[in-house]
Design a protein around this motif. Structure first.
Motif, PDB file in Angstrom:
ATOM      1  N   SER A  55       7.898   7.132  10.145  1.00  0.00           N
ATOM      2  CA  SER A  55       6.689   7.960  10.095  1.00  0.00           C
ATOM      3  C   SER A  55       6.689   8.864   8.871  1.00  0.00           C
ATOM      4  N   ILE A  56       7.864   9.395   8.495  1.00  0.00           N
ATOM      5  CA  ILE A  56       7.953  10.289   7.337  1.00  0.00           C
ATOM      6  C   ILE A  56       7.790   9.495   6.045  1.00  0.00           C
ATOM      7  N   VAL A  57       8.333   8.280   6.016  1.00  0.00           N
ATOM      8  CA  VAL A  57       8.157   7.421   4.836  1.00  0.00           C
ATOM      9  C   VAL A  57       6.685   7.104   4.634  1.00  0.00           C
ATOM     10  N   GLU A  58       5.993   6.793   5.727  1.00  0.00           N
ATOM     11  CA  GLU A  58       4.559   6.477   5.625  1.00  0.00           C
ATOM     12  C   GLU A  58       3.765   7.695   5.146  1.00  0.00           C
ATOM     13  N   GLN A  59       4.157   8.882   5.599  1.00  0.00           N
ATOM     14  CA  GLN A  59       3.489  10.112   5.131  1.00  0.00           C
ATOM     15  C   GLN A  59       3.691  10.298   3.632  1.00  0.00           C
ATOM     16  N   GLU A  60       4.901  10.015   3.166  1.00  0.00           N
ATOM     17  CA  GLU A  60       5.191  10.163   1.737  1.00  0.00           C
ATOM     18  C   GLU A  60       4.409   9.133   0.928  1.00  0.00           C
ATOM     19  N   ILE A  61       4.276   7.927   1.464  1.00  0.00           N
ATOM     20  CA  ILE A  61       3.465   6.905   0.793  1.00  0.00           C
ATOM     21  C   ILE A  61       2.015   7.381   0.701  1.00  0.00           C
ATOM     22  N   ASP A  62       1.506   7.947   1.794  1.00  0.00           N
ATOM     23  CA  ASP A  62       0.138   8.501   1.782  1.00  0.00           C
ATOM     24  C   ASP A  62      -0.018   9.534   0.677  1.00  0.00           C
ATOM     25  N   ALA A  63       0.982  10.419   0.552  1.00  0.00           N
ATOM     26  CA  ALA A  63       0.922  11.480  -0.454  1.00  0.00           C
ATOM     27  C   ALA A  63       0.905  10.898  -1.861  1.00  0.00           C
ATOM     28  N   LYS A  64       1.722   9.882  -2.090  1.00  0.00           N
ATOM     29  CA  LYS A  64       1.777   9.276  -3.424  1.00  0.00           C
ATOM     30  C   LYS A  64       0.488   8.513  -3.739  1.00  0.00           C
ATOM     31  N   ILE A  65      -0.086   7.881  -2.730  1.00  0.00           N
ATOM     32  CA  ILE A  65      -1.371   7.197  -2.929  1.00  0.00           C
ATOM     33  C   ILE A  65      -2.452   8.213  -3.283  1.00  0.00           C
ATOM     34  N   ASN A  66      -2.443   9.343  -2.586  1.00  0.00           N
ATOM     35  CA  ASN A  66      -3.432  10.393  -2.870  1.00  0.00           C
ATOM     36  C   ASN A  66      -3.272  10.939  -4.283  1.00  0.00           C
ATOM     37  N   GLN A  67      -2.021  11.073  -4.733  1.00  0.00           N
ATOM     38  CA  GLN A  67      -1.776  11.532  -6.109  1.00  0.00           C
ATOM     39  C   GLN A  67      -2.370  10.556  -7.113  1.00  0.00           C
ATOM     40  N   LYS A  68      -2.160   9.262  -6.868  1.00  0.00           N
ATOM     41  CA  LYS A  68      -2.706   8.250  -7.769  1.00  0.00           C
ATOM     42  C   LYS A  68      -4.234   8.258  -7.743  1.00  0.00           C
ATOM     43  N   ALA A  69      -4.792   8.501  -6.562  1.00  0.00           N
ATOM     44  CA  ALA A  69      -6.249   8.511  -6.413  1.00  0.00           C
ATOM     45  C   ALA A  69      -6.889   9.622  -7.245  1.00  0.00           C
ATOM     46  N   GLU A 114     -15.144   4.164 -10.132  1.00  0.00           N
ATOM     47  CA  GLU A 114     -15.218   2.703 -10.040  1.00  0.00           C
ATOM     48  C   GLU A 114     -13.943   2.134  -9.412  1.00  0.00           C
ATOM     49  N   GLU A 115     -12.804   2.661  -9.825  1.00  0.00           N
ATOM     50  CA  GLU A 115     -11.523   2.199  -9.266  1.00  0.00           C
ATOM     51  C   GLU A 115     -11.418   2.561  -7.790  1.00  0.00           C
ATOM     52  N   LEU A 116     -11.851   3.774  -7.446  1.00  0.00           N
ATOM     53  CA  LEU A 116     -11.803   4.203  -6.042  1.00  0.00           C
ATOM     54  C   LEU A 116     -12.668   3.301  -5.160  1.00  0.00           C
ATOM     55  N   ASN A 117     -13.864   2.979  -5.656  1.00  0.00           N
ATOM     56  CA  ASN A 117     -14.763   2.106  -4.889  1.00  0.00           C
ATOM     57  C   ASN A 117     -14.147   0.722  -4.682  1.00  0.00           C
ATOM     58  N   GLU A 118     -13.431   0.259  -5.698  1.00  0.00           N
ATOM     59  CA  GLU A 118     -12.800  -1.053  -5.615  1.00  0.00           C
ATOM     60  C   GLU A 118     -11.735  -1.074  -4.520  1.00  0.00           C
ATOM     61  N   TYR A 119     -10.970   0.008  -4.409  1.00  0.00           N
ATOM     62  CA  TYR A 119      -9.955   0.093  -3.359  1.00  0.00           C
ATOM     63  C   TYR A 119     -10.592   0.211  -1.975  1.00  0.00           C
ATOM     64  N   LYS A 120     -11.720   0.956  -1.901  1.00  0.00           N
ATOM     65  CA  LYS A 120     -12.401   1.106  -0.616  1.00  0.00           C
ATOM     66  C   LYS A 120     -12.932  -0.234  -0.110  1.00  0.00           C
ATOM     67  N   GLU A 121     -13.353  -1.075  -1.028  1.00  0.00           N
ATOM     68  CA  GLU A 121     -13.941  -2.372  -0.664  1.00  0.00           C
ATOM     69  C   GLU A 121     -12.885  -3.456  -0.457  1.00  0.00           C
ATOM     70  N   ASN A 122     -11.645  -3.185  -0.881  1.00  0.00           N
ATOM     71  CA  ASN A 122     -10.589  -4.192  -0.780  1.00  0.00           C
ATOM     72  C   ASN A 122      -9.337  -3.603  -0.124  1.00  0.00           C
ATOM     73  N   PRO A 123      -9.288  -3.607   1.215  1.00  0.00           N
ATOM     74  CA  PRO A 123      -8.119  -3.048   1.926  1.00  0.00           C
ATOM     75  C   PRO A 123      -6.803  -3.697   1.497  1.00  0.00           C
ATOM     76  N   GLU A 124      -6.889  -4.993   1.082  1.00  0.00           N
ATOM     77  CA  GLU A 124      -5.661  -5.672   0.666  1.00  0.00           C
ATOM     78  C   GLU A 124      -5.055  -4.990  -0.565  1.00  0.00           C
ATOM     79  N   LYS A 125      -5.918  -4.493  -1.462  1.00  0.00           N
ATOM     80  CA  LYS A 125      -5.430  -3.805  -2.662  1.00  0.00           C
ATOM     81  C   LYS A 125      -4.703  -2.514  -2.293  1.00  0.00           C
ATOM     82  N   VAL A 126      -5.225  -1.843  -1.259  1.00  0.00           N
ATOM     83  CA  VAL A 126      -4.580  -0.609  -0.803  1.00  0.00           C
ATOM     84  C   VAL A 126      -3.185  -0.918  -0.285  1.00  0.00           C
ATOM     85  N   GLU A 127      -3.072  -1.991   0.499  1.00  0.00           N
ATOM     86  CA  GLU A 127      -1.763  -2.374   1.047  1.00  0.00           C
ATOM     87  C   GLU A 127      -0.797  -2.763  -0.066  1.00  0.00           C
ATOM     88  N   THR A 128      -1.325  -3.454  -1.073  1.00  0.00           N
ATOM     89  CA  THR A 128      -0.482  -3.828  -2.219  1.00  0.00           C
ATOM     90  C   THR A 128       0.021  -2.579  -2.936  1.00  0.00           C
TER      91      THR A 128
END
Length: 429
Positions: free
Chosen positions: A311-325, A331-345
Motif C-alpha cells: 500500500s505504501i509503495v502504491e502511494q509513492e507511485i501515485d506521488a511520483k505520477i503526480n509529480q510527472k503530471a 495534450e499529454e494529460l488528455n492522452e493519459y486520461k483517454e488511455n488507461p494502459e499508458k497510465v499503467e505503463t
C-alpha cells in the motif's frame, strides 16, 4: 464467520472471508437496540424506542454500520490468525474483492504491515568520506571579500576622471521630446558605475567625466520598461558630476577582525580560524548534498533486503505520477486520461524508483532509532522559520502552508535523515 489468511510476504497479508447476512442482521439488531436507548422519537418515552421502530427510521444507516463492524471483526480475526496486531498495520487495508451476494458478502482485504529487519552491518557499507581541505588562499580571498563589503566610501584624494566601479555623485534630469518627465530628476545622487541600476547605456557614458563637468547623455528605455509612457522611447539626460567616491579597503588587522566578527577580543588569527571552519562547512554541505547523501542512500538500500508494504509503495507511485503530471502539457494529460494502459505503463516505469524511495524511508526510520536520533517539532518549526527569513518570506505563512498541506512530516524525516547520516559519517564531530 469464515476467515482465511494468506501471507504474501513479511509485510503483506491477504485476509479473505465470507460474512453471512445472518451475522450482519445480528449486528443490526444489536445496534438498533443500543440506538433505541439514545434517540428520541415522538410517541415513545426517552430510552424506550423499540428496535423495529429504529430500523424503520434508520435502516440504511444501521445496515451500513453493521457491515462496517462485521468487516472490522473479520479483519481483527484475520490479524489474530496471522499473529499480528492492529499496531503492526501501516496504511489503510485495500479491498481486493467486495462482492455482496444474496446471502453473504465475499471479501478480500490486503493488509500492509510495518517492515522489520535487523539493523546490522550498515556501518560497514557506508562510502568513505574525508573532510575537504581549506587552502590559505581561500581564507585570504574570503577576508578580502569581507573587507571590501565593509569598506566605506570616501571622496578620492586626487581629482581624476570617472572609472568603472567608482561611485559618482551626480545631478541629472531626463527629457523625452524636449519635455521633462516625472521621476526623471535627482540631485547629489550616488550612482555606482557598473552596478546596472540605471537604464542600459547610462552608466557607461559617465565613464571619463571630470569634476563639475556637465554632459548630455542619450539612452533608450527598454521596450518592457514598467512605465508604458517611457517604454522604448529615446531620452536625453542632462548630467552634472559633483564628486567621485571609491571604496577604501581597510588594512587586514585585529581591528578589522573585530568589526567583521562583532567580537571585541577577535584577532586576525581567530578570524581566519572562523572562516576556515565556515568555508569547510560550505564545502561539506555541497559535497554531502550532491555526492555523499545519494551514495549513502544507495548503499543502504542495496545492503538491506526486506519486504515492503504494497500500500505504501502504491502511494509513492501515485506521488511520483503526480509529480510527472505537473510537468505535462494539457495534450499529454488528455492522452493519459483517454488511455488507461499508458497510465499503467507509466506506473511500472516508476515502480522500482518508488520502491527504493519507500525502502530508504523505512531504513532511515529504523537506523535513527538504533542511533538515538530524534528531531523535535520545535526544531522543524525553527528550521522553517530560518529558511523563511533567509528567503525574505513571512515565517508564519510558511509554517501554516506546511501544516495545511501536511508537509511537516516530510520535513521532519529529511532532518532526521541528515542528522543520522551526519552522525554515521562523522560530520557532526
Amino acid at each position: 464467520m469464515k476467515v482465511t489468511v494468506e501471507k504474501i510476504d513479511d509485510a503483506n497479508i491477504v485476509i479473505s472471508g465470507e460474512i453471512e447476512n445472518s451475522e450482519v442482521q445480528k449486528i443490526v439488531d444489536k445496534l438498533a437496540k443500543e440506538a433505541g436507548k439514545e434517540i428520541k422519537v415522538d410517541g415513545f418515552r426517552a430510552g424506550k424506542v423499540p428496535p423495529h421502530i429504529v430500523k424503520k427510521l434508520h435502516g440504511d444507516k444501521l445496515l451500513q454500520d453493521a457491515e462496517g463492524e462485521a468487516l472490522r471483526d473479520m479483519m481483527n480475526q484475520g490479524l489474530t490468525e496471522a499473529g499480528v496486531t492492529v499496531a503492526d498495520m501501516i496504511g489503510e487495508p485495500t479491498f481486493k474483492k467486495f462482492d455482496k451476494q444474496d446471502d453473504k458478502i465475499v471479501v478480500e482485504l490486503e493488509v500492509s504491515l510495518q517492515p522489520k529487519f535487523e539493523a546490522k552491518g550498515y556501518k560497514d557499507v557506508l562510502p568513505a568520506f574525508e573532510k575537504p581541505e581549506v587552502e590559505d588562499s581561500e581564507i585570504d580571498a574570503r577576508i578580502d571579500e569581507l573587507a571590501k563589503q565593509s569598506a566605506p566610501l570616501e571622496k578620492i584624494k586626487r581629482k581624476r576622471a570617472v572609472r568603472d566601479g567608482d561611485t559618482a555623485i551626480i545631478d541629472f534630469e531626463g527629457f523625452v521630446d524636449g519635455e521633462p518627465f516625472e521621476g526623471g530628476k535627482a540631485e547629489k545622487y550616488a550612482l555606482k558605475i557598473g552596478s546596472g541600476s540605471f537604464i542600459p547605456g547610462f552608466e557607461e557614458q559617465l565613464i571619463g567625466m571630470k569634476y563639475d563637468e556637465e554632459k548630455t547623455i542619450t539612452v533608450t528605455f527598454p521596450e518592457d520598461y514598467q512605465s508604458k509612457d517611457l517604454a522604448g522611447k529615446e531620452t536625453e539626460f542632462k548630467v552634472k558630476l559633483h564628486e567621485i567616491q571609491e571604496q577604501v579597503v581597510p588594512e587586514v588587522n585585529d581591528e578589522l577582525a573585530q568589526k567583521i566578527t562583532g567580537d571585541e577580543s577577535a584577532t586576525v588569527d581567530t578570524l581566519k580560524e572562523r572562516l576556515k571552519s565556515q568555508i569547510q562547512n560550505e564545502k561539506i554541505a555541497k559535497i554531502y548534498q550532491e555526492e555523499v547523501k545519494p551514495a549513502v542512500i544507495e548503499a543502504l538500500v542495496k545492503h538491506f533486503d526486506f519486504a515492503l508494504p504494497n500500500s505504501i509503495v502504491e502511494q509513492e507511485i501515485d506521488a511520483k505520477i503526480n509529480q510527472k503530471a505537473q510537468t505535462m502539457t494539457q495534450e499529454e494529460l488528455n492522452e493519459y486520461k483517454e488511455n488507461p494502459e499508458k497510465v499503467e505503463t507509466l506506473r511500472e516505469e516508476v515502480r522500482e524508483e518508488a520502491k527504493d524511495s519507500v525502502k530508504a524511508t523505512f531504513i532511515v526510520d529504523i537506523l535513527a532509532k538504533e542511533e538515538g536520533i530524534e528531531v523535535k517539532d520545535e526544531e522543524v518549526s525553527q528550521a522553517l522559520y530560518y529558511e523563511a527569513l533567509m528567503s525574505g518570506q513571512d515565517p508564519q505563512q510558511i509554517i501554516e502552508y506546511y501544516q495545511k498541506n501536511n508537509l511537516l512530516p516530510a520535513v521532519k524525516m529529511g532532518m532526521i535523515e541528515d542528522k543520522l547520516f551526519g552522525k554515521l559519517l562523522g560530520l557532526d564531530a
